[in-house]
Design a protein around this motif. Structure first.
Motif, short mmCIF file in Angstrom:
data_model
loop_
_atom_site.label_atom_id
_atom_site.label_comp_id
_atom_site.label_asym_id
_atom_site.label_seq_id
_atom_site.Cartn_x
_atom_site.Cartn_y
_atom_site.Cartn_z
N GLU A 95 1.39 -17.35 14.85
CA GLU A 95 0.95 -17.01 13.48
C GLU A 95 1.68 -15.76 12.99
O GLU A 95 2.15 -15.70 11.85
N TYR A 96 1.79 -14.75 13.86
CA TYR A 96 2.52 -13.53 13.50
C TYR A 96 3.98 -13.87 13.19
O TYR A 96 4.54 -13.41 12.18
N ASP A 135 7.84 -15.40 6.70
CA ASP A 135 7.46 -15.50 5.28
C ASP A 135 7.65 -14.17 4.57
O ASP A 135 8.16 -14.12 3.44
N LEU A 136 7.24 -13.08 5.21
CA LEU A 136 7.37 -11.75 4.62
C LEU A 136 8.84 -11.40 4.43
O LEU A 136 9.24 -10.87 3.39
N GLN A 156 -0.17 -5.62 3.25
CA GLN A 156 -1.20 -6.48 3.82
C GLN A 156 -0.80 -7.00 5.20
O GLN A 156 -1.64 -7.14 6.08
N PHE A 157 0.47 -7.29 5.37
CA PHE A 157 0.98 -7.74 6.66
C PHE A 157 0.74 -6.68 7.72
O PHE A 157 0.20 -6.96 8.79
N GLN A 169 5.34 -16.63 12.14
CA GLN A 169 5.48 -17.33 10.86
C GLN A 169 5.26 -16.38 9.68
O GLN A 169 6.01 -16.41 8.71
N GLU A 170 4.25 -15.53 9.77
CA GLU A 170 4.00 -14.60 8.67
C GLU A 170 5.14 -13.60 8.52
O GLU A 170 5.47 -13.20 7.41
N LYS A 190 -3.10 -6.37 8.43
CA LYS A 190 -3.65 -7.49 9.20
C LYS A 190 -3.30 -7.39 10.68
O LYS A 190 -4.13 -7.62 11.55
N TRP A 191 -2.05 -7.04 10.97
CA TRP A 191 -1.57 -7.04 12.35
C TRP A 191 -1.69 -5.68 13.02
O TRP A 191 -1.33 -5.52 14.19
#
Length: 64
Positions: free
Chosen positions: A33-34, A40-41, A53-54, A36-37, A57-58
């Motif tokens: 998930e990290y 995307d980022l 936000q990234f 992929q995000e 979240k992490w």
């Protein structure tokens, strides 16, 4: 992304010297998930993306 065989003693020869942040990074970079995000980022940053936000979240912080 660097690929390391977690079963290889040679790949982790310096593990005893690892700091908490090193171990956390090894864990995080294997999270699909990290990954992929992050992709995307990275793609969004080319247009208008914001990493706030990234990072929140992490639980990421960056040294300057």
């Amino acid at each position: 992304m660097l690929v390391v065989d977690w079963r290889s003693e040679q790949d982790y020869a310096n593990f005893e010297k690892a700091e908490t942040a090193d171990v956390a990074w090894e864990w995080l970079r294997r999270d699909s998930e990290y990954e992929q995000e992050f992709k995307d980022l990275t793609a969004a940053a080319r247009s208008s993306g914001s990493p706030h936000q990234f990072r929140k979240k992490w639980g990421l912080s960056f040294r300057s």
